[in-house]
Design a protein around this motif. Structure first.
Motif, PDB file in Angstrom:
ATOM      1  N   GLY A  77       0.819  -1.211   0.000  1.00 11.98           N
ATOM      2  CA  GLY A  77       0.000   0.000   0.000  1.00 11.98           C
ATOM      3  C   GLY A  77       0.850   1.256   0.000  1.00 11.98           C
ATOM      4  N   ASN A  78       0.217   2.390  -0.247  1.00 11.87           N
ATOM      5  CA  ASN A  78       0.877   3.699  -0.216  1.00 11.87           C
ATOM      6  C   ASN A  78       0.364   4.465   0.994  1.00 11.87           C
ATOM      7  OD1 ASN A  78       2.030   3.754  -3.194  1.00 11.87           O
ATOM      8  ND2 ASN A  78      -0.082   3.046  -3.325  1.00 11.87           N
ATOM      9  N   VAL A  79       1.262   5.196   1.663  1.00 13.88           N
ATOM     10  CA  VAL A  79       0.870   5.947   2.861  1.00 13.88           C
ATOM     11  C   VAL A  79       1.263   7.412   2.698  1.00 13.88           C
ATOM     12  CG1 VAL A  79       1.145   6.185   5.365  1.00 13.88           C
ATOM     13  CG2 VAL A  79       1.162   3.914   4.327  1.00 13.88           C
ATOM     14  N   PHE A  80       0.331   8.298   3.069  1.00 14.39           N
ATOM     15  CA  PHE A  80       0.598   9.732   3.007  1.00 14.39           C
ATOM     16  C   PHE A  80       0.155  10.366   4.319  1.00 14.39           C
ATOM     17  CE2 PHE A  80      -1.067  14.053   1.914  1.00 14.39           C
ATOM     18  CZ  PHE A  80       0.157  14.643   1.607  1.00 14.39           C
ATOM     19  N   PHE A  81       1.045  11.142   4.932  1.00 14.36           N
ATOM     20  CA  PHE A  81       0.703  11.866   6.153  1.00 14.36           C
ATOM     21  C   PHE A  81       0.220  13.255   5.763  1.00 14.36           C
ATOM     22  CE2 PHE A  81       3.395   8.543   7.825  1.00 14.36           C
ATOM     23  CZ  PHE A  81       2.840   8.259   9.065  1.00 14.36           C
TER      24      PHE A  81
ATOM     25  N   GLU B 248      -0.450  -2.979  14.396  1.00 14.08           N
ATOM     26  CA  GLU B 248       0.286  -4.253  14.406  1.00 14.08           C
ATOM     27  C   GLU B 248       0.286  -4.943  13.043  1.00 14.08           C
ATOM     28  OE1 GLU B 248       0.037  -7.817  17.549  1.00 14.08           O
ATOM     29  OE2 GLU B 248      -1.788  -7.630  16.354  1.00 14.08           O
ATOM     30  N   THR B 249      -0.808  -4.789  12.285  1.00  8.93           N
ATOM     31  CA  THR B 249      -0.948  -5.537  11.028  1.00  8.93           C
ATOM     32  C   THR B 249      -1.121  -4.651   9.791  1.00  8.93           C
ATOM     33  OG1 THR B 249      -3.337  -5.676  11.390  1.00  8.93           O
ATOM     34  CG2 THR B 249      -2.004  -7.532  12.189  1.00  8.93           C
ATOM     35  N   GLY B 250      -1.368  -3.342  10.005  1.00  6.37           N
ATOM     36  CA  GLY B 250      -1.647  -2.465   8.861  1.00  6.37           C
ATOM     37  C   GLY B 250      -3.051  -2.673   8.316  1.00  6.37           C
ATOM     38  N   THR B 251      -3.951  -3.189   9.154  1.00  3.73           N
ATOM     39  CA  THR B 251      -5.325  -3.485   8.735  1.00  3.73           C
ATOM     40  C   THR B 251      -6.236  -2.278   8.949  1.00  3.73           C
ATOM     41  OG1 THR B 251      -5.050  -5.819   9.303  1.00  3.73           O
ATOM     42  CG2 THR B 251      -7.312  -5.006   9.167  1.00  3.73           C
ATOM     43  N   ILE B 252      -7.135  -2.068   7.986  1.00  2.00           N
ATOM     44  CA  ILE B 252      -8.171  -1.039   8.108  1.00  2.00           C
ATOM     45  C   ILE B 252      -9.504  -1.744   8.348  1.00  2.00           C
ATOM     46  CG2 ILE B 252      -9.456   0.765   6.867  1.00  2.00           C
ATOM     47  CD1 ILE B 252      -6.614   1.587   7.565  1.00  2.00           C
ATOM     48  N   ALA B 253     -10.235  -1.295   9.360  1.00  2.00           N
ATOM     49  CA  ALA B 253     -11.562  -1.859   9.639  1.00  2.00           C
ATOM     50  C   ALA B 253     -12.632  -0.846   9.267  1.00  2.00           C
ATOM     51  CB  ALA B 253     -11.678  -2.230  11.111  1.00  2.00           C
ATOM     52  N   THR B 254     -13.604  -1.288   8.451  1.00  2.00           N
ATOM     53  CA  THR B 254     -14.784  -0.460   8.184  1.00  2.00           C
ATOM     54  C   THR B 254     -16.001  -1.225   8.686  1.00  2.00           C
ATOM     55  OG1 THR B 254     -15.105  -1.339   5.950  1.00  2.00           O
ATOM     56  CG2 THR B 254     -13.760   0.644   6.148  1.00  2.00           C
ATOM     57  N   ILE B 255     -16.851  -0.521   9.397  1.00  2.23           N
ATOM     58  CA  ILE B 255     -17.967  -1.172  10.083  1.00  2.23           C
ATOM     59  C   ILE B 255     -19.250  -0.472   9.667  1.00  2.23           C
ATOM     60  CG2 ILE B 255     -18.936  -1.607  12.378  1.00  2.23           C
ATOM     61  CD1 ILE B 255     -15.965  -1.755  13.341  1.00  2.23           C
ATOM     62  N   THR B 256     -20.104  -1.181   8.921  1.00  7.43           N
ATOM     63  CA  THR B 256     -21.280  -0.541   8.325  1.00  7.43           C
ATOM     64  C   THR B 256     -22.494  -1.457   8.380  1.00  7.43           C
ATOM     65  OG1 THR B 256     -20.920  -1.422   6.093  1.00  7.43           O
ATOM     66  CG2 THR B 256     -19.745   0.600   6.652  1.00  7.43           C
ATOM     67  N   ASN B 257     -23.668  -0.874   8.118  1.00  3.66           N
ATOM     68  CA  ASN B 257     -24.894  -1.668   8.029  1.00  3.66           C
ATOM     69  C   ASN B 257     -25.442  -1.724   6.608  1.00  3.66           C
ATOM     70  OD1 ASN B 257     -25.481  -2.847  10.566  1.00  3.66           O
ATOM     71  ND2 ASN B 257     -25.918  -0.825  11.396  1.00  3.66           N
ATOM     72  N   GLU B 258     -24.712  -1.155   5.672  1.00  2.82           N
ATOM     73  CA  GLU B 258     -25.075  -1.257   4.260  1.00  2.82           C
ATOM     74  C   GLU B 258     -23.901  -1.888   3.526  1.00  2.82           C
ATOM     75  OE1 GLU B 258     -26.457   2.428   2.518  1.00  2.82           O
ATOM     76  OE2 GLU B 258     -27.475   2.994   4.357  1.00  2.82           O
ATOM     77  N   GLY B 259     -24.174  -2.551   2.413  1.00  3.70           N
ATOM     78  CA  GLY B 259     -23.106  -3.240   1.679  1.00  3.70           C
ATOM     79  C   GLY B 259     -22.291  -2.333   0.772  1.00  3.70           C
ATOM     80  N   ASN B 260     -22.599  -1.026   0.799  1.00  4.46           N
ATOM     81  CA  ASN B 260     -21.931  -0.115  -0.137  1.00  4.46           C
ATOM     82  C   ASN B 260     -20.423  -0.021   0.077  1.00  4.46           C
ATOM     83  OD1 ASN B 260     -22.660   1.312   2.331  1.00  4.46           O
ATOM     84  ND2 ASN B 260     -21.940   3.163   1.315  1.00  4.46           N
ATOM     85  N   ALA B 261     -19.981  -0.070   1.323  1.00  7.88           N
ATOM     86  CA  ALA B 261     -18.543   0.076   1.591  1.00  7.88           C
ATOM     87  C   ALA B 261     -17.746  -1.061   0.950  1.00  7.88           C
ATOM     88  CB  ALA B 261     -18.274   0.125   3.088  1.00  7.88           C
ATOM     89  N   ARG B 262     -18.325  -2.265   0.935  1.00 10.36           N
ATOM     90  CA  ARG B 262     -17.617  -3.387   0.313  1.00 10.36           C
ATOM     91  C   ARG B 262     -17.479  -3.179  -1.193  1.00 10.36           C
ATOM     92  NH1 ARG B 262     -19.379  -9.013   3.408  1.00 10.36           N
ATOM     93  NH2 ARG B 262     -18.224  -8.534   5.302  1.00 10.36           N
ATOM     94  N   LEU B 263     -18.489  -2.582  -1.824  1.00 10.49           N
ATOM     95  CA  LEU B 263     -18.416  -2.313  -3.261  1.00 10.49           C
ATOM     96  C   LEU B 263     -17.434  -1.180  -3.547  1.00 10.49           C
ATOM     97  CD1 LEU B 263     -22.205  -2.725  -3.987  1.00 10.49           C
ATOM     98  CD2 LEU B 263     -20.408  -4.096  -5.045  1.00 10.49           C
TER      99      LEU B 263
ATOM    100  N   PHE C 189     -12.356  -6.136   7.111  1.00  5.57           N
ATOM    101  CA  PHE C 189     -10.943  -5.919   7.416  1.00  5.57           C
ATOM    102  C   PHE C 189     -10.167  -5.914   6.101  1.00  5.57           C
ATOM    103  CE2 PHE C 189     -12.091  -8.506  11.377  1.00  5.57           C
ATOM    104  CZ  PHE C 189     -12.426  -7.370  12.094  1.00  5.57           C
ATOM    105  N   ILE C 190      -9.461  -4.828   5.837  1.00  5.69           N
ATOM    106  CA  ILE C 190      -8.683  -4.696   4.597  1.00  5.69           C
ATOM    107  C   ILE C 190      -7.220  -4.529   4.964  1.00  5.69           C
ATOM    108  CG2 ILE C 190      -8.292  -3.242   2.556  1.00  5.69           C
ATOM    109  CD1 ILE C 190     -11.319  -2.451   2.883  1.00  5.69           C
ATOM    110  N   THR C 191      -6.409  -5.435   4.457  1.00  8.55           N
ATOM    111  CA  THR C 191      -4.978  -5.373   4.741  1.00  8.55           C
ATOM    112  C   THR C 191      -4.224  -5.329   3.417  1.00  8.55           C
ATOM    113  OG1 THR C 191      -5.402  -6.703   6.722  1.00  8.55           O
ATOM    114  CG2 THR C 191      -3.108  -6.412   6.090  1.00  8.55           C
ATOM    115  N   GLY C 192      -3.933  -4.138   2.952  1.00  7.25           N
ATOM    116  CA  GLY C 192      -3.201  -3.965   1.700  1.00  7.25           C
ATOM    117  C   GLY C 192      -4.086  -4.116   0.471  1.00  7.25           C
TER     118      GLY C 192
ATOM    119  N   GLY D 178     -10.854  -6.843  -4.281  1.00  2.57           N
ATOM    120  CA  GLY D 178     -10.012  -5.839  -3.632  1.00  2.57           C
ATOM    121  C   GLY D 178      -9.407  -4.932  -4.676  1.00  2.57           C
ATOM    122  N   ALA D 179      -8.983  -3.758  -4.252  1.00  3.27           N
ATOM    123  CA  ALA D 179      -8.409  -2.778  -5.178  1.00  3.27           C
ATOM    124  C   ALA D 179      -6.995  -3.184  -5.594  1.00  3.27           C
ATOM    125  CB  ALA D 179      -8.381  -1.413  -4.507  1.00  3.27           C
ATOM    126  N   GLU D 180      -6.642  -2.794  -6.801  1.00  2.00           N
ATOM    127  CA  GLU D 180      -5.277  -3.049  -7.281  1.00  2.00           C
ATOM    128  C   GLU D 180      -4.282  -2.119  -6.591  1.00  2.00           C
ATOM    129  OE1 GLU D 180      -5.572  -2.474 -11.505  1.00  2.00           O
ATOM    130  OE2 GLU D 180      -7.295  -3.831 -11.629  1.00  2.00           O
TER     131      GLU D 180
END
Length: 285
Positions: free
Chosen positions: A38-42, A172-187, A233-236, A245-247
């Motif tokens: 992944g790419n990281v920007f502060f 610890e793992t570089g994981t991003i968690a998104t927590i939603t009640n609609e399926g839009n975030a997965r798309l 949970f998205i890790t990279g 998953g995204a390229e």
């Protein structure tokens, strides 16, 4: 919720530890995201976030940007600023959370963290969606939902870039968690080739096991559920052999004044997990 006081206490201690060592955990998070490709920007402020995403859209020749509900991007008015500062790109930026989309179509702003259009009644929602449809829709939940599903599906499939916030980031793992009640975030995170995450630096937790505290606390405090419908949970970016998953994955770690609160009497504001429980008891709502 008998264990609520204990969960709150544990979450408080985890946040306290995180803020006391924020530099270390930010570095760990960045290293682990980059190690996964992944790419990281502060980003020091909202302007830096807008510039990063706008320049990325220009490089990619993007036309359609889909977004899932994000308080961080609302905070910096990302949509408006992208449309103004990068007007030559003619970007179509589409909110895909149903409430956020209706607010966007109405030229309005969300009024609640969990229910963005709590201030609208069925009549107003029907007016907004009928205008978008170019025909009079019946004030029926099923008919309105069906129209929204069809229209948004077209946008999901056309998207060049997906933008999300993050409920939590695990150092610890570089994981991003998104927590939603609609399926839009997965798309939004899996269909477009590029996924951009705008995350406030306070959303970090040190360890993956810490999520078991926060996911329970967030769902029960916000909506009274044991667990939200979609816990992702998205890790990279997408790895070889993975089906979705995204390229490309870009994590923007946004400060925007947060670090100034560290060590002050207002530091506890950084412990907020945006559950909306305060609004549930607020007389305004």
């Amino acid at each position: 919720l008998p264990e609520a006081p204990e969960l709150r206490e544990r979450a408080y201690r985890i946040k306290q530890e995180t803020m006391a060592n924020l530099d270390h955990y930010l570095e760990q998070m960045a290293d682990n995201v980059e190690a996964r490709g992944g790419n990281v920007f502060f980003a020091e402020d909202g302007e830096a976030v807008v510039r990063y995403i706008g320049d990325l859209a220009r490089r990619k020749g993007a036309k359609v940007v889909t977004k899932s509900k994000s308080m961080a991007t609302e905070e910096i008015e990302l949509n408006r600023r992208l449309e103004e500062d990068y007007a030559d790109l003619d970007l179509e930026i589409v909110e895909t959370d149903l409430g956020e989309w209706i607010a966007q179509l109405a030229g309005d702003h969300p009024s609640h963290i969990v229910g963005p259009i709590l201030h609208m009644n069925r009549k107003r929602i029907t007016q907004v969606l009928s205008q978008a449809a170019g025909e009079k829709l019946p004030p029926d939940v099923e008919a309105l939902g069906s129209f929204a599903r069809k229209r948004l599906r077209e946008k999901f499939l056309a998207a060049d870039i997906g933008v999300t916030g993050a409920n939590f980031g695990v150092a610890e793992t570089g994981t991003i968690a998104t927590i939603t009640n609609e399926g839009n975030a997965r798309l939004v995170t899996s269909v477009p080739p590029v996924h951009v995450i705008v995350m406030g630096i306070e959303k970090l937790v040190p360890r993956f096991e810490d999520l078991s505290v926060f996911t329970r606390l967030l769902a029960r405090s916000g909506t009274g559920q044991k667990l939200t419908v979609y816990t992702n949970f998205i890790t990279g970016p997408r790895d070889e052999g993975e089906l979705d998953g995204a390229e490309e994955l870009h994590l923007i770690l946004m400060d925007n004044g947060r670090s100034k609160l560290l060590g002050t009497e207002f530091e506890e504001a950084l412990y907020c997990i945006r559950c909306g429980a305060c609004l549930n008891v607020c007389p305004v709502y």
